[in-house]
Design an enzyme around this catalytic site. Structure first.
Site, short mmCIF file in Angstrom:
data_model
loop_
_atom_site.label_atom_id
_atom_site.label_comp_id
_atom_site.label_asym_id
_atom_site.label_seq_id
_atom_site.Cartn_x
_atom_site.Cartn_y
_atom_site.Cartn_z
CE1 TYR A 82 -3.39 -2.17 5.46
CE2 TYR A 82 -3.21 0.15 4.87
CZ TYR A 82 -3.40 -1.16 4.50
OH TYR A 82 -3.59 -1.48 3.17
CB SER B 241 -0.84 0.01 1.27
OG SER B 241 -1.47 1.26 1.45
#
Ligand code: NAP
Length: 287
Positions: A147, A134
């Site tokens: 995350y 990501s």
């Protein structure tokens, strides 16, 4: 010509589902896995060879790999490590258990599965590993520390692995999407719940605002998962797969700004953007 084979994790929705459909169309033999039994049944109905695979569970990883190798006669052309989720919450509210769970799925399980398949690729002297990271693996924003930490870890493991296996004909690519139109935010709400409801948290009011914001529709400009699939296809089929693929305009923008601006300016911009979530934490002040 015999179809090339690919194992994909997390095909119940989003990028994993779109990758399974996109690759099937391109004549790949897709082994589409999912965590829940009902999703496995649905994937089978869609014509996929499917098996349950929960990457946080070593037994499940072993069973899925045994099944796969039985089906293919011990070979595999590619692995797409897609399964993952986003844990929200201020760093100070992340219990050891919550942080560990984030890493179990996004990092440890992913790597355990990969490590089980590397000997297969090495024996063949060819194989592709595509890790769905990501833009959060390059920049860490408030309330996304868990995350981001998991995706930074994935980036580090992938960068090391890429040069450890290259001479065996194994290629490793990272895909780094910005925001993509999937169920990611909706599912993140579930993981957020135990933190969001902690009334003693200094960030309690900000959490309620963040949560409300998440329930709004994504802006129209947010791209669908198929834009990620395009990059996955390049990583799998090109004779020169790239080490990393950024996906979506804002991902490029973030990375360029991060490269050219000093940290204190980036921090200032982030704090400005976060202002809408900041509130006086008056519920904590004893009257
Ligand atoms: P999604 O629709 O929520 O899909 C995530 C998939 O991962 C689901 O199939 C989910 O299964 C699966 N999963 C979660 N925990 C698992 C576990 N323990 N074992 C196996 N599967 C598990 O979201 P998505 O956007 O497609 O996410 C796919 C990947 O893209 C993730 O790695 C995410 O970090 C990355 N990504 C997404 C975005 C975005 O904006 N959407 C941006 C950058 C990167 P269940 O249905 O059972 O939960």
């Amino acid at each position: 010509m015999q179809s090339r084979t690919v194992l994909i994790t997390g095909c119940s929705s989003g990028i994993g589902r779109a990758a399974a459909l996109g690759l099937k169309k391109r004549n790949w033999r897709v082994f589409a896995t999912a965590r829940k039994k009902e999703d496995v049944r649905e994937l089978k109905k869609l014509g996929f060879e499917s098996h349950s695979l929960d990457v946080s569970d070593s037994k499940s990883i072993k069973e899925a790999v045994d099944w796969l190798l039985e089906e293919t006669g011990g070979t595999l052309d590619a692995l797409i490590n897609n399964a993952g989720y986003g844990q929200s919450g201020a760093v100070e509210d992340l219990s050891r258990e919550i942080l560990r769970k984030q890493f179990e799925v996004n990092v440890f399980g992913l790597q355990e599965l990969t490590n089980r398949l590397i000997p297969v690729f090495r024996r063949q002297r060819r194989g592709r590993i595509v890790n769905i990271s990501s833009v959060s693996g390059r920049i860490s924003l408030p309330y996304s520390g868990a995350y981001s930490a998991s995706k930074y870890a994935l980036e580090a493991l992938s960068d090391a692995l890429r040069n450890e296996v290259r001479s065996d004909g194994i290629r490793v690519s990272l895909i780094e999407p910005g925001v993509i139109r999937t169920k990611f935010n909706e599912k993140a709400q579930g993981y957020f719940l135990p933190i969001k409801e902690k009334r003693t948290s200094h960030h309690y009011k900000s959490y309620q605002k963040i949560s409300q914001g998440r329930q709004k529709e994504l802006p129209l400009r947010v791209p669908p998962p198929e834009v990620v699939v395009k990059r996955i296809i390049h990583a799998l089929e090109s004779s020169r797969p790239r080490a990393r693929y950024l996906v979506a305009k804002e991902a490029y923008l973030f990375i360029i700004l991060k490269r050219i601006l000093p940290d204190n300016l980036i921090d200032f911009a982030i704090r400005q953007r976060m202002k809408k979530y900041r509130t006086k934490q008056s519920h904590l002040i004893k009257k």
